[in-house]
Scaffold this active site. Structure first.
Site, short mmCIF file in Angstrom:
data_model
loop_
_atom_site.label_atom_id
_atom_site.label_comp_id
_atom_site.label_asym_id
_atom_site.label_seq_id
_atom_site.Cartn_x
_atom_site.Cartn_y
_atom_site.Cartn_z
N HIS A 209 1.07 -15.04 1.94
CA HIS A 209 -0.30 -14.77 2.52
C HIS A 209 -0.02 -13.93 3.95
CE1 HIS A 209 -2.31 -16.47 -0.86
NE2 HIS A 209 -1.69 -17.38 -0.71
N ASN B 279 -4.21 -4.56 13.98
CA ASN B 279 -4.01 -3.10 14.43
C ASN B 279 -5.11 -2.40 14.89
OD1 ASN B 279 -5.67 -2.92 12.07
ND2 ASN B 279 -4.23 -1.42 10.93
N ARG C 36 0.67 -1.23 -0.07
CA ARG C 36 -0.09 -0.02 -0.03
C ARG C 36 0.97 1.20 -0.06
NH1 ARG C 36 -5.24 -0.48 2.04
NH2 ARG C 36 -5.20 1.77 1.58
#
Length: 205
Positions: free
Chosen positions: A62, A85, A30
């Protein structure tokens, strides 16, 4: 030397990859993520926004590394490992309204130099995995792991010590610990934070 990104991987243009880093098929990195040199990001792995990853880190297939995780140099993340998170995960707020990114505060997992996370282990943020520690496959880490600790189970608990080579340390008659692979010595000592935690430090020989 440059990095290598497989055609089916998705790497945001704002992400930064160091020389020699490889991103395999279907992996996603990202925006604003930072990866050092010589890293390997396996098939289907995920690296969240702004995640910081050091040099020579391996993310196996993964593995899911959610922001704002920090992985120092030499970290190993096994297949299907999850670094969470969110301490209070909900899809909606108390009124049933869909929560957006600004509706919660992300907390991260910090994995220190040389540590290894076994296959399908889960680290529940916020936690720190100590230097050269080893988390067994399938373990669920809910509290900080000391340097060189070997932790197993749900929730994870320390069952021994490991050295830099990854081998379990053996106790010696003089109270020190020794790596059967390298002969390196370690000393067990109380933590400095007045807790009941025991830590291991490398001994000069």
């Amino acid at each position: 030397m440059t990095h290598r990104i497989l055609p089916t991987a998705q790497v945001d243009p704002s992400a930064r990859l160091g020389d020699g880093t490889t991103v395999w098929d279907l992996a996603q990195i990202r925006e604003n993520a930072r990866l050092g040199t010589g890293c390997i990001v396996g098939r289907g792995a995920y690296v969240g926004s702004g995640v910081r990853i050091g040099d020579n880190v391996k993310l196996q297939n993964h593995a899911l590394v959610y922001e704002p995780a920090v992985l120092e140099d030499g970290v190993f993340v096994g297949p299907a490992v999850v670094l969470t998170n969110d301490r209070e995960p909900r899809s909606v707020d108390p009124d049933g309204k869909l929560k957006r990114g600004d509706d919660w505060e992300a907390v991260g997992v910090h994995v220190a130099e040389g540590a290894s996370l076994g296959a399908r282990s889960v680290c529940v943020a916020p936690v720190r995995i100590g230097r050269w520690a080893m988390v067994a496959a399938g373990a669920v880490v809910t509290r900080d792991v000391p340097d060189f600790a070997l932790v197993v189970g749900v929730p994870a608990r320390r069952v021994g010590w490991v050295g830099r080579a990854g081998a379990r340390l053996t106790g010696r008659p003089d109270g020190t610990w020794e790596c059967p692979r390298t002969g390196a010595r370690y000393v067990e000592t109380p933590a400095r934070d007045d807790s009941d935690t025991t830590v291991l430090i490398e001994k000069e020989v």
